[in-house]
Write an enzyme that holds these catalytic residues in place. Structure first.
Site, short mmCIF file in Angstrom:
data_model
loop_
_atom_site.label_atom_id
_atom_site.label_comp_id
_atom_site.label_asym_id
_atom_site.label_seq_id
_atom_site.Cartn_x
_atom_site.Cartn_y
_atom_site.Cartn_z
N ARG A 1 0.82 -1.23 0.00
CA ARG A 1 0.00 0.00 0.00
C ARG A 1 0.85 1.27 0.00
NH1 ARG A 1 -3.34 -2.97 3.68
NH2 ARG A 1 -5.09 -3.82 2.53
N LYS B 1 3.40 11.53 -10.66
CA LYS B 1 2.62 10.69 -11.58
C LYS B 1 3.40 9.42 -11.86
CE LYS B 1 -0.26 13.79 -14.33
NZ LYS B 1 -0.58 14.19 -15.72
N GLU C 1 10.79 19.75 -23.64
CA GLU C 1 10.02 20.01 -22.40
C GLU C 1 10.56 21.27 -21.70
OE1 GLU C 1 7.30 18.43 -21.50
OE2 GLU C 1 7.37 16.48 -22.50
N LYS D 1 7.97 23.21 -12.22
CA LYS D 1 7.14 22.02 -12.02
C LYS D 1 6.69 21.91 -10.57
CE LYS D 1 5.83 17.64 -13.36
NZ LYS D 1 6.02 16.53 -14.30
N GLU E 1 -3.96 17.43 -11.17
CA GLU E 1 -4.33 17.91 -12.51
C GLU E 1 -5.81 18.18 -12.67
OE1 GLU E 1 -2.10 16.06 -15.72
OE2 GLU E 1 -3.69 16.55 -17.12
N ARG F 1 -2.16 22.35 -13.59
CA ARG F 1 -1.24 21.31 -14.06
C ARG F 1 -1.49 20.94 -15.51
NH1 ARG F 1 1.09 16.13 -10.58
NH2 ARG F 1 2.52 15.42 -12.19
N ASN G 1 0.56 20.16 -20.43
CA ASN G 1 0.26 19.38 -21.62
C ASN G 1 0.39 20.17 -22.92
OD1 ASN G 1 -0.27 17.05 -20.12
ND2 ASN G 1 -2.37 17.70 -19.73
N HIS H 1 1.11 18.42 -26.18
CA HIS H 1 0.91 17.00 -25.96
C HIS H 1 -0.35 16.46 -26.64
CE1 HIS H 1 4.14 17.63 -23.13
NE2 HIS H 1 4.16 16.35 -22.80
N HIS I 1 0.82 13.35 -28.41
CA HIS I 1 0.38 11.98 -28.11
C HIS I 1 -0.17 11.29 -29.34
CE1 HIS I 1 -0.12 12.64 -23.51
NE2 HIS I 1 1.02 12.06 -23.79
N HIS J 1 9.54 11.24 -27.50
CA HIS J 1 8.44 12.00 -26.91
C HIS J 1 8.60 13.51 -27.16
CE1 HIS J 1 5.24 13.13 -24.20
NE2 HIS J 1 6.08 13.84 -23.45
#
Lengths: 542, 542
Positions: A302, A324, A366, A408, A418, A422, A426, A429, A433, A446
């Protein structure tokens, strides 16, 4: 959820390392080795006095006495204190003058070497010293040591040199100095607060940093064979020196191994290694390793401690910070995951030296993104630096990576999960993506896909009146200066549109366009009509 | 982490359901059906007046006039307002007297039936009413309706009966009343705040409750075939009535299916069903289903809403509350998991009617545990209730389940992640886990193993001077009264000792003994010497 503040400390802007200590404690030999190891200039105060006066130290003592020597020494100290990036080995008596210490500390960290009197006695016999010329008895050495103790105490670090081999002493000081020089960014979220360290030669300090933050003594070191071969030994040795029992968790290189299947193997390794609630998972690698190892840390018992040691620029400025973690599902990237903040992030810029240049450029996308959405100062700095020369040295990179981590930290401190700001991360992105997905993650890195995505987002921002043509030009120029693509071809736009539609569904209708407003500011646009988007995509993806 | 307060609200301690409304809106027929459906007594004020006076209502009006009727009616209202568990159908004019309403509301919830005037006109033609004897025109009905509107507004629920079939009207009122009568416990943790609803016939209200708490309209209903066959239809229909699109996620019955493999299948189902960040996972079943579905909710898209609908006593009082979710690893139970608080917990005690009696007793072990560690009042209540009769009716159970949920809410509100007081919930679990593990989870139900574990923990507490012999006797008697084992045989104590040792390691040396101090108080004991533990284990496990 309140707004949290990010905070950066540079422990040390001082660039010199100053060795103080009694004669015979090894300042000259340690200084020589340190200078070699740290690629710094060695300066020895005695030698400087000798070359300034044209006399040897014993000669000065003999002819003019100690007072004259101290006066020459002080002049030298004043001069070399303004040097940069030097290891300064001082004479044993430098500390007697308070003013000398003040000068040396201005741009230097004071490290004191200390030995037992008997050791000192045996060492000084080999090379006679003026101050012990009349009486080199143990009692005299002890008396002088006692007198000077209070001066030596002013050092930030005291290292015992009686018994340990030179190499060990040098390593200890070098590791301490690397950490002392590193920059530190504090991240504070609802899910936990932690520090990011950014600097050179930090891998060897990992153990020291972890000991203060991880309760248990067992850890699973997750990496891939390529990175492991280069750096695992250094990491393991640092961890073991700090008392950790390290178990390897190797995962083959590649996005396709960021899977539940790999997770299962790592769970097995964790159980096998007897990891308990106080243990840690250490992620040594790029985004794939960080996400996968983070998912293990989030779900084993956990949730146990996670330490991120990102080895790509992309991971250092982005994926290792913010909590994340995820593995992929055959139907989509990062479909299975959690928010699990690390306990510590260590960005050693030295590891970027071995990074594939294309991977380096990918990370730079980035970095540029942070400039566009958050910080016009960073954007302008990148324009200056990248347009002068595309490659960057670690010393160029440290302030840039630090700034990205600060941004960040600021963003995830305000919005860990998010639901709001946040989302700005993106930028580029949405199309990015789709480009990655439509080409099966085989064609683009990426950051390359994000670069094309940023170019297209900029164009959409121009065509919707948010962003000016000159700003779009600056963005395209900067991306090109970083060696990044701004358009691509051979990919049917229909497929991309379908991909974005699917992405939007999978993300709960939350995949929206992030569009720049001015350099340093962007906004989230809930949806844009296809008839606006399609021609722009056709412009950038022919 | 601050101390949080648990809070319980019983929306309604009132036990009667009172139907008010104009003549011809269906009070008598709705009342009859409701009484049958809810297993309550029907009382009709007009009939009561008739049987008290020996005259029909039209006769009273004819002979003595409306004033006399109203006076008789008020006497009846005063009398029946003190009844319990009745559906009271009132005459249309009852509301005209303020005092009548005050009386009826004392122990009753007011529901008003309403119909359009034209419908009323057509209905009253079938059965003539004294008040419309002279003028049953639409205008007269409209005028009277308008006069009485302000009285009818005092109802808590208004139901339109013009068009819907009787059954639909009755269902709507029954569902509302079930929820109105339910008890509500608030849980407030760092990981989220939510309500537990406890009561009869709550499954049909699930949709209503979820609509207020879940943003999206898709959900994955996780259950096992046995439970699904009994209750999924009712749950699905309630969810669909509230606009949810329900996808089934069936998992075979049994602890061995609480695995990563089952999780994978459920991820596939979630993707297939297009679940997004606003969707929910609904867990309909016992602990295995709750833990597994909870793990999916915790990790799908980095965490989506979880709704727990526990169908065993054990799950209602323990596993569905507090956010511990997990799947098993071949090397240990719950090794892979997370803390993920549900958005809602609905405990319908009706589902316990179909529960295997052994499973029911198993749940009772955890109930007794709450009494021992936290609440002497609960313990004494159980002594009274269980020693009178081992079986319990739902109305006995509701306050007990509620109290257990309050205690659990209190504990997890103070210590969500089990760093402190939450450890007390492990009373009886140290030996209990070992018994379950050593017998491959084939011999004992969880509560049975915990019962033996509590008996042994009590004995250890006696032998270490924490707990008295008379208290130990009370504990053993209560466990036996609940039909639970207090000792077992045929299991070598060496194996159990080894199991506890392994358990301790896997849990980071944190598996400690929880020992009772007095009824309602317990403490965590970091470790006990083997020479103390072994003989006690040999006493309870021969």
């Amino acid at each position: 959820m309140g707004v949290r503040r990010e905070e950066t400390r540079t422990l040390n802007e001082k660039s010199n390392l100053v060795l103080i200590g009694f004669m015979g404690t090894g300042k000259s030999s340690v200084g020589r080795s340190l200078a070699r190891k740290l690629d710094m200039q060695l300066v020895d105060t005695d030698q400087e006095v000798e070359s300034a006066t044209g006399l040897t130290v014993p000669e000065i003592f003999r002819r003019y006495g100690e007072v004259r020597f101290r006066s020459e020494e002080s002049l030298i100290v004043k001069k070399i204190s303004r040097y940069e990036n030097c290891v300064i080995a001082t004479g044993g008596g430098v500390v007697l003058n308070e003013e000398n210490l003040t000068e040396l500390k201005r741009n230097g960290c004071l490290v004191c070497l200390r030995s037992r009197p008997e050791i000192i006695k045996s060492r000084v016999q080999r090379k006679p010293r003026p101050l012990l010329a009349r009486d080199n008895s143990l009692e005299n050495i002890q008396r002088m040591l006692q007198e000077r103790e209070r001066f030596y105490e002013k050092a930030e670090l005291v290292v015992e040199t009686s018994d340990d081999p030179l190499e060990k002493v040098v390593d200890e000081i070098a590791d301490w100095f690397a950490l002392r020089r590193s920059r530190q960014v504090r991240v504070d979220t609802d899910g936990g607060a932690y520090d990011i360290f950014i600097g050179q030669s930090l891998l060897s300090s990992l153990g020291t940093l972890m000991v203060e933050r991880v309760k248990g003594k067992r850890c699973l070191l997750v990496s891939n064979p390529r990175v492991s071969e280069l750096y695992a030994e250094r990491v393991r040795s640092s961890l073991e020196k700090s008392g950790f029992k390290v178990t390897d968790g190797l995962v083959p290189d590649g996005e396709e191994y960021k899977s539940l299947k790999s997770a299962e193997q790592l769970y097995d390794a964790a159980v096998e290694a007897g990891l308990d609630r106080d243990s840690a998972v250490v992620a040594l690698g790029g985004g794939v390793i960080g996400d996968l190892a983070g998912f293990i840390a989030a779900t084993y018992l956990r949730g146990i401690s996670l330490v991120q040691v990102p080895t790509t620029l992309l991971a250092q400025v982005d994926s290792s910070v913010g909590g994340k973690v995820a593995v992929n599902h055959p139907q989509g990237k990062n479909l299975i995951g959690a928010f699990h903040q690390p306990r510590l992030v260590v960005c050693d810029t030295d590891v970027l030296n071995t990074l594939d240049p294309r991977e380096m450029r990918s990370g730079m996308a980035e970095v540029i993104k942070y400039g566009v959405i958050w910080d016009s100062g960073l954007f302008e700095h990148l324009e200056r630096v990248l347009q002068a020369e595309p490659g960057m040295s670690p010393t160029d990179l440290i302030p840039i990576i630090t700034r990205c981590c600060e941004i960040k930290a600021d963003i995830v401190g305000r919005d860990e999960r998010e639901h709001g700001v946040r989302t700005l991360l993106n930028l580029g992105h949405t199309l990015g993506h789709a480009l990655e997905g439509e080409t099966g993650y085989q064609v683009f890195r990426h950051g390359e896909a994000v670069a094309v995505g940023m170019a297209a987002a900029g164009r959409l921002a121009v065509s919707t009146g948010r962003w000016s043509e000159p700003e779009q030009d600056r963005l395209l120029k900067l991306l090109e200066a970083a060696g990044l693509p701004i358009r691509t071809e051979g990919i049917p736009s229909g497929g991309l549109m379908a991909w974005m539609e699917r992405d939007k569904k999978a993300q709960g209708g939350r995949v929206r366009w992030v569009l720049p407003l001015s350099v340093g500011r962007a906004e989230v646009v809930p949806s844009l009509p296809d008839e606006l988007v399609e021609p722009v995509i056709r412009e950038f993806v022919r």
